[in-house]
Design a protein around this motif. Sequence first.
Motif, PDB file in Angstrom:
ATOM      1  N   LYS A  36      52.968  21.618  59.199  1.00  0.00           N
ATOM      2  CA  LYS A  36      54.031  20.625  59.170  1.00  0.00           C
ATOM      3  C   LYS A  36      53.473  19.250  58.824  1.00  0.00           C
ATOM      4  O   LYS A  36      52.518  18.790  59.417  1.00  0.00           O
ATOM      5  CB  LYS A  36      54.675  20.601  60.557  1.00  0.00           C
ATOM      6  CG  LYS A  36      55.983  19.918  60.636  1.00  0.00           C
ATOM      7  CD  LYS A  36      56.555  20.124  62.029  1.00  0.00           C
ATOM      8  CE  LYS A  36      57.651  19.120  62.281  1.00  0.00           C
ATOM      9  NZ  LYS A  36      58.156  19.239  63.641  1.00  0.00           N
ATOM     10  N   GLN A  37      54.075  18.596  57.852  1.00  0.00           N
ATOM     11  CA  GLN A  37      53.653  17.253  57.460  1.00  0.00           C
ATOM     12  C   GLN A  37      54.420  16.227  58.273  1.00  0.00           C
ATOM     13  O   GLN A  37      55.538  16.471  58.714  1.00  0.00           O
ATOM     14  CB  GLN A  37      53.904  17.029  55.983  1.00  0.00           C
ATOM     15  CG  GLN A  37      53.019  17.869  55.102  1.00  0.00           C
ATOM     16  CD  GLN A  37      53.273  17.561  53.634  1.00  0.00           C
ATOM     17  OE1 GLN A  37      54.394  17.312  53.224  1.00  0.00           O
ATOM     18  NE2 GLN A  37      52.211  17.581  52.854  1.00  0.00           N
ATOM     19  N   LEU A  38      53.804  15.069  58.448  1.00  0.00           N
ATOM     20  CA  LEU A  38      54.478  13.973  59.120  1.00  0.00           C
ATOM     21  C   LEU A  38      55.522  13.378  58.194  1.00  0.00           C
ATOM     22  O   LEU A  38      55.276  13.200  57.008  1.00  0.00           O
ATOM     23  CB  LEU A  38      53.480  12.883  59.517  1.00  0.00           C
ATOM     24  CG  LEU A  38      52.444  13.234  60.571  1.00  0.00           C
ATOM     25  CD1 LEU A  38      51.479  12.071  60.777  1.00  0.00           C
ATOM     26  CD2 LEU A  38      53.115  13.591  61.888  1.00  0.00           C
ATOM     27  N   SER A  39      56.683  13.056  58.745  1.00  0.00           N
ATOM     28  CA  SER A  39      57.724  12.432  57.937  1.00  0.00           C
ATOM     29  C   SER A  39      57.319  10.996  57.607  1.00  0.00           C
ATOM     30  O   SER A  39      56.475  10.398  58.281  1.00  0.00           O
ATOM     31  CB  SER A  39      59.052  12.423  58.699  1.00  0.00           C
ATOM     32  OG  SER A  39      58.989  11.505  59.776  1.00  0.00           O
ATOM     33  N   THR A  42      57.823   8.792  60.560  1.00  0.00           N
ATOM     34  CA  THR A  42      56.766   8.876  61.573  1.00  0.00           C
ATOM     35  C   THR A  42      55.522   8.119  61.128  1.00  0.00           C
ATOM     36  O   THR A  42      54.902   7.412  61.927  1.00  0.00           O
ATOM     37  CB  THR A  42      56.432  10.349  61.898  1.00  0.00           C
ATOM     38  OG1 THR A  42      57.631  10.993  62.358  1.00  0.00           O
ATOM     39  CG2 THR A  42      55.368  10.458  62.966  1.00  0.00           C
ATOM     40  N   VAL A  43      55.164   8.233  59.857  1.00  0.00           N
ATOM     41  CA  VAL A  43      53.996   7.507  59.336  1.00  0.00           C
ATOM     42  C   VAL A  43      54.210   5.995  59.457  1.00  0.00           C
ATOM     43  O   VAL A  43      53.315   5.256  59.887  1.00  0.00           O
ATOM     44  CB  VAL A  43      53.683   7.918  57.879  1.00  0.00           C
ATOM     45  CG1 VAL A  43      52.615   7.027  57.274  1.00  0.00           C
ATOM     46  CG2 VAL A  43      53.260   9.384  57.821  1.00  0.00           C
ATOM     47  N   VAL A  45      51.794  13.501  68.120  1.00  0.00           N
ATOM     48  CA  VAL A  45      50.882  13.090  67.046  1.00  0.00           C
ATOM     49  C   VAL A  45      50.982  11.577  66.837  1.00  0.00           C
ATOM     50  O   VAL A  45      49.966  10.872  66.794  1.00  0.00           O
ATOM     51  CB  VAL A  45      51.163  13.858  65.731  1.00  0.00           C
ATOM     52  CG1 VAL A  45      50.334  13.301  64.588  1.00  0.00           C
ATOM     53  CG2 VAL A  45      50.881  15.350  65.917  1.00  0.00           C
ATOM     54  N   ALA A  46      52.206  11.082  66.747  1.00  0.00           N
ATOM     55  CA  ALA A  46      52.402   9.637  66.583  1.00  0.00           C
ATOM     56  C   ALA A  46      51.855   8.896  67.802  1.00  0.00           C
ATOM     57  O   ALA A  46      51.166   7.884  67.652  1.00  0.00           O
ATOM     58  CB  ALA A  46      53.873   9.313  66.374  1.00  0.00           C
TER      59      ALA A  46
END
Length: 185
Positions: free
Chosen positions: A4-7, A10-11, A56-57
């Motif tokens: 899953k990639q970070l949106s 979120t980045v 993660v964030a």
Amino acid sequence: MAGKQLSTKTVVAIGIGAAVFVILGRFASIPTGIPNTQIETSYAFLALMAVLFGPVAGALIGFIGHLIKDATLFGPWWSWIIVSGFVGLMIGFISKRLNVEEGIFGLKKIIFFNVVQVITQAIGWFVIAPILDIVIYAEPVNKVFLQGFAAGISNIITVGVIGTIIIAAYARTRSKSGSLTKETS
């Protein structure tokens, strides 16, 4: 990239969150009288961001924010940088369970949030930070456990009071599920 990639959202939150963590850490902290140990409002903000954006964030905001703050002050102090990431990570793990986007942050969720943040910060500041200070920097045992205890207690209180208030305030800005009804003529 597998997984899953970070949106983008979120980045962006990680970048802005780390910047705000630095600003709060530099300009909105209160000395405790114990060397290199302050009462940090940045952890209340970290808790909010971890609750909103997940583990993660939360981990990256705590880690990057603390790294930049240290780098601009006196140089990276890795043991505490790691613990800041740990605190963001662990609080972020309960974000789905709290789900403040529903507009509800009642007593049960407040108690749950605070039990988790107290346990997380106790592990991080009372155990991990002092042990890493000893292992990485060969710091004196009494000094690092005193600093870890002071940081842990102040962060627990800051997150418990300010963090709870800002998360509750945020939740009040969200529409409660089923609160909107269709108008009939």
